[in-house]
Scaffold this motif. Structure first.
Motif: not given
Length: 417
Positions: A121-132
């Motif tokens: 299962r993949v979860a991607i979240m935009p954060v300060k320095f890119g995508e986590s």
């Protein structure tokens, strides 16, 4: 083997960074970026990780694995350039649009490990320095445990089996995320599974397959949530029902009424302990008289790390370092406990594997009366203790004295670092 895998991943990261391509890579599927992601997932499987965390920093990325509930960081050098290529490739593998940025994304990767199908299962979240990125590893062939394999004491095993074989009533398993709640419910389902019973579940998602049981996955796009699914199940001439989680007032009311009308109802609830779960139901708007009439029991549990068998050692309490436990359970100077020194087998953590700690709240007549009278939480807890209620701390200390876990791990799990 671990050191070799880490060295190979660092070599692949270097190839991705500088565009070096192996002579063996005759197709895109054998490109360094593909093999890097494949190798990171495979290392997680070798390490028994439940999750892989890929976190962007200001000039590089941090790769971590969650092993036995704790994050572990291998020495793998991933630059920002490599991270960006990894995220783009992961999106392709997970069937996520690569142009989608600046928003939370999720998807699935079908992975193959030594011939075994693994769902990621993949979860991607935009954060300060890119995508986590977080990759949750779901082993499709993991064995489902029985009640005897869950780590319950002999007395709790018999209590749980007795509740499971009742024709009606409601059994709740409470705890935070990733505390083994679904594993416990699946064990109960395995216990009662029979050709003479029609058993159905509604889950989000279906995390394991039990042959002979109708398992339904929540599908928000098809307008199928827990409440709607539960209503439909009640029209299916069912004996026992598992609701993956009670999240709202509507689901709570339908579930309780299902238990009241002759069904065995199994479900989970997010709460700190079993007594708190009782009050959580009340806060959701469930009528106290229905809770009192239908509740068979509430299990609360956590997962604690087990001492590594390769480096386990005894030690003697020689100070008041474990002050909390002195105050609560009178652990005395001179008592013998156990810990792990740390070795290559456990990556110097001192722990290997996890086991649950439990408590089961069984409502007697006095407790049901207190529910009806809307008693305070401390009053309910005191009544339960007078009736022999054994808390998670009691169970945890028994496991520490038996050399299964440590006092430090109990403190970390129940009260924080």
């Amino acid at each position: 083997m671990y050191e070799e895998k880490v060295l190979a991943l660092n070599r692949l990261a270097y190839q991705v960074e500088y565009g070096v391509r192996s002579k063996k890579a005759e197709s895109d599927d054998l490109s360094p970026i593909f093999r890097l992601i494949d190798g990171i997932i495979n290392l997680g499987l070798i390490l028994r990780a439940s999750d892989v965390h890929i976190m962007p920093l200001s000039t590089k990325a941090r790769l971590r694995y969650r092993i036995d509930g704790a994050l572990f960081m291998p020495e793998i050098n991933i630059t920002t350039s490599v991270l960006n290529q990894m995220v783009a490739r992961i999106k392709v593998l997970a069937h996520i649009k690569t142009a989608a940025v600046g928003t939370a994304l999720d998807g699935h990767i079908a992975h193959n490990f030594n011939g075994r199908p693994i769902d990621i299962r993949v979860a991607i979240m935009p954060v300060k320095f890119g995508e986590s990125v977080v990759l949750r590893i779901m082993n499709a062939e993991r064995s489902l445990k029985t009640i005897e394999e869950l780590g319950f004491s002999a007395q709790l095993q018999e209590t749980l089996k007795e509740i499971a074989h009742r024709p009606s009533g409601m059994l709740i398993v409470s705890g935070p995320m990733n505390s083994g709640k679904t594993t416990s419910l699946y064990a109960v389902l395995k216990e009662i599974n029979s050709p003479t019973k029609n058993i159905m579940t509604i889950e989000d998602p279906v995390e394991g397959v039990i042959e002979g049981i109708n398992q339904i996955a929540v599908n928000e796009e098809a307008n199928l949530d827990f409440a709607k699914g539960l209503r439909a199940i009640l029209r299916m001439d069912v004996n026992a029902i598992m609701v993956g989680e009670i999240r709202d007032e509507e689901t709570a009311r339908i579930a309780i009424r299902a238990a009241l009308t002759g069904h065995l109802l199994l479900t989970t609830l997010h709460a700190n302990d079993s007594v708190s779960a009782l009050f959580r139901l009340r806060e959701m708007g469930a009528p106290p008289y229905l809770i009192a009439a239908t509740l068979s029991g509430i299990i609360s549990q956590r997962l604690v790390r087990k001492i590594c068998p390769k480096c386990k050692e005894e030690y003697i309490i020689n100070s008041n370092r474990e002050k909390f436990f002195y105050d609560e359970r009178k652990i005395r100077v001179g008592d013998v406990f156990y810990r792990g020194r740390g070795c290559d087998f456990c990556h110097n953590s001192g722990y290997y594997g996890r086991t649950p700690i439990h408590e089961i709240l069984l409502p007697n007549e006095e407790l049901r009366n207190e529910i009806l009278e809307l008693a305070r939480i401390d009053e309910v807890r005191n009544i339960a203790k007078k009736a022999g209620f054994k808390t998670m701390l009691d169970d945890a200390l028994d496991k520490a004295k038996a050399g299964i876990t440590t006092l430090d791990e109990i403190g970390r799990t129940l009260y924080g670092d």
